[in-house]
Design an enzyme around this catalytic site. Structure first.
Site, PDB file in Angstrom:
ATOM      1  CE  LYS A  60      -0.007   1.017  14.928  1.00 59.92           C
ATOM      2  NZ  LYS A  60      -0.699   0.695  13.658  1.00 59.92           N
ATOM      3  CD  GLU A  71      -0.914   0.696   3.667  1.00 57.09           C
ATOM      4  OE1 GLU A  71      -1.367   1.829   3.430  1.00 57.09           O
ATOM      5  OE2 GLU A  71      -0.956   0.170   4.786  1.00 57.09           O
TER       6      GLU A  71
HETATM    7  N1  PSU Z   1      -1.779   1.626  10.673  1.00 59.28           N
HETATM    8  C1  PSU Z   1      -0.436   1.695  10.624  1.00 59.28           C
HETATM    9  N2  PSU Z   1       0.156   2.348   9.598  1.00 59.28           N
HETATM   10  C2  PSU Z   1      -0.551   2.895   8.577  1.00 59.28           C
HETATM   11  C3  PSU Z   1      -1.990   2.785   8.620  1.00 59.28           C
HETATM   12  C4  PSU Z   1      -2.560   2.151   9.676  1.00 59.28           C
HETATM   13  O1  PSU Z   1       0.242   1.222  11.519  1.00 59.28           O
HETATM   14  O2  PSU Z   1       0.026   3.470   7.660  1.00 59.28           O
HETATM   15  C5  PSU Z   1      -2.784   3.334   7.468  1.00 59.28           C
HETATM   16  C6  PSU Z   1      -3.185   2.221   6.490  1.00 59.28           C
HETATM   17  O3  PSU Z   1      -3.110   2.737   5.175  1.00 59.28           O
HETATM   18  C7  PSU Z   1      -4.621   1.949   6.848  1.00 59.28           C
HETATM   19  C8  PSU Z   1      -5.074   3.335   7.218  1.00 59.28           C
HETATM   20  O4  PSU Z   1      -5.381   1.390   5.811  1.00 59.28           O
HETATM   21  O5  PSU Z   1      -4.002   3.902   7.933  1.00 59.28           O
HETATM   22  C9  PSU Z   1      -6.336   3.303   8.069  1.00 59.28           C
HETATM   23  O6  PSU Z   1      -6.813   4.584   8.204  1.00 59.28           O
HETATM   24  P1  PSU Z   1      -8.248   4.812   8.873  1.00 59.28           P
HETATM   25  O7  PSU Z   1      -8.074   4.407  10.296  1.00 59.28           O
HETATM   26  O8  PSU Z   1      -8.518   6.277   8.690  1.00 59.28           O
HETATM   27  O9  PSU Z   1      -9.201   3.945   8.112  1.00 59.28           O
END
Ligand code: PSU
Ligand code: MN
Length: 305
Positions: A160, A25
């Site tokens: 996490k 990603e």
């Molecule tokens: N958790 C991480 N690193 C990240 C993300 C989440 O440890 O980079 C990123 C990923 O791209 C995930 C996004 O899909 O954050 C989720 O965002 P939200 O909680 O706004 O859906």
């Protein structure tokens, strides 16, 4: 092939000849880590996959085109531009595409593009989930709905504790998403190997995992799978230090009134600052570890086809 999608030459060749490919990603590049570590990590991750005989396809949207596979220059651009690139989840895709804009794809939108391209295995660091306090805020990542519907297995390092891990597992159960422990009976908690929560199934190698992925898709049981791969022992964070940083970051989030798609990037950046970069080191190491597992799984899957 989807007319909105560009598949990079090496990715296309691998897919056409049944060779292993993994998706990666780009929100992790632009919003998940600071520059230049984000670019260094993204390039290193591709190198790890290639050394294992797997073609990496980093996913993004560039000038309105869905991309499965990026050049090093494109990765550098996303990393340098950082949070000024549009964080793009499912709902954003039509507007980024129609407006010919550039977007970094989250787990959800990377799964969408991976499925379009025919890529079954995806490696990242962390997925979105049900946030702490979601009973009031309704903050539940669109990643979870994508996992419910889109046929891609996501290798991550567990959930996490910026998230409510228990609620995230309940949501995934409702949605029929298997949570698989890779060499573990306990769900890892990203920066640490233990969370206190169990997994649905444990697998002890790529062949066992690939067989389950194949069975799922051949039966037409749509939706993803979470493969939770614990951070290596040596790269873990001390639990107290990480818990303290996360608690403080969550307090600041609340005080500043940060909401919606800004929440996760804010929390990740604050935790990295508050731990003096230690959490970033752990984050990078666990991504490498996930890429190795995803690569071995893609190889095992290619052999089963
Ligand atoms: N958790 C991480 N690193 C990240 C993300 C989440 O440890 O980079 C990123 C990923 O791209 C995930 C996004 O899909 O954050 C989720 O965002 P939200 O909680 O706004 O859906
Ligand atoms: Mn959210």
């Amino acid at each position: 092939m989807n007319p909105y999608l560009d598949v990079k030459d090496d990715v296309r060749e691998a897919l056409e000849s049944g060779k292993p490919v993994i998706a990666l990603e780009s929100t992790i590049i632009s919003h998940g880590m600071p520059y230049p570590q984000n670019v260094e990590t993204a390039l290193k991750v591709e190198e790890i996959a290639r050394k294992l005989g797997v073609v990496p396809a980093t996913v993004a949207i560039l000038n309105g085109r869905l991309k499965a596979g990026l050049s090093p220059e494109e990765i550098d651009y996303l990393g340098k531009t950082g949070r000024n690139v549009i964080k793009t989840s499912r709902r954003d895709i039509p507007f980024i595409v129609a407006g010919k804009k550039t977007g970094a794809t989250t787990v959800a939108s990377t799964m969408i593009v991976a499925e379009m391209a025919g890529i079954r295995v995806f490696a990242t660091g962390g997925i979105g989930g049900v946030h702490r306090g979601a009973a009031d805020t309704f903050d539940i990542s669109a990643d979870l709905q994508e996992l419910a519907h889109t046929d891609v297995a996501v290798v991550c390092a567990g959930a996490k504790s910026i998230l409510d891990i228990g609620l995230t597992l309940e949501y995934l159960e409702t949605m029929g998403v298997p949570v698989v422990g890779y060499g573990t009976d306990e769900l890892p908690a990203f920066y640490t190997r233990k969370s206190g929560f169990g997994v649905d199934y444990r697998v002890d190698g790529p062949e066992e995992l690939a067989a389950a992925i194949k069975a799922k898709y051949e039966m037409g049981l749509h939706g993803g799978m979470i493969v939770a791969n614990p951070i290596p022992e040596a790269d873990q964070m001390p639990k107290e230090a990480i818990d303290r940083a996360i608690d403080q970051a969550l307090r600041e989030l609340d005080e500043k009134g940060i909401k919606g798609k800004e929440s996760t990037p804010f929390l990740l950046a604050r935790v990295a600052e508050l731990t003096g970069g230690d959490s970033l080191d752990s984050n990078i190491k666990l991504v490498f570890n996930n890429v190795r597992v995803a690569s071995e799984t893609a190889k095992a899957l290619a052999l089963l086809k």
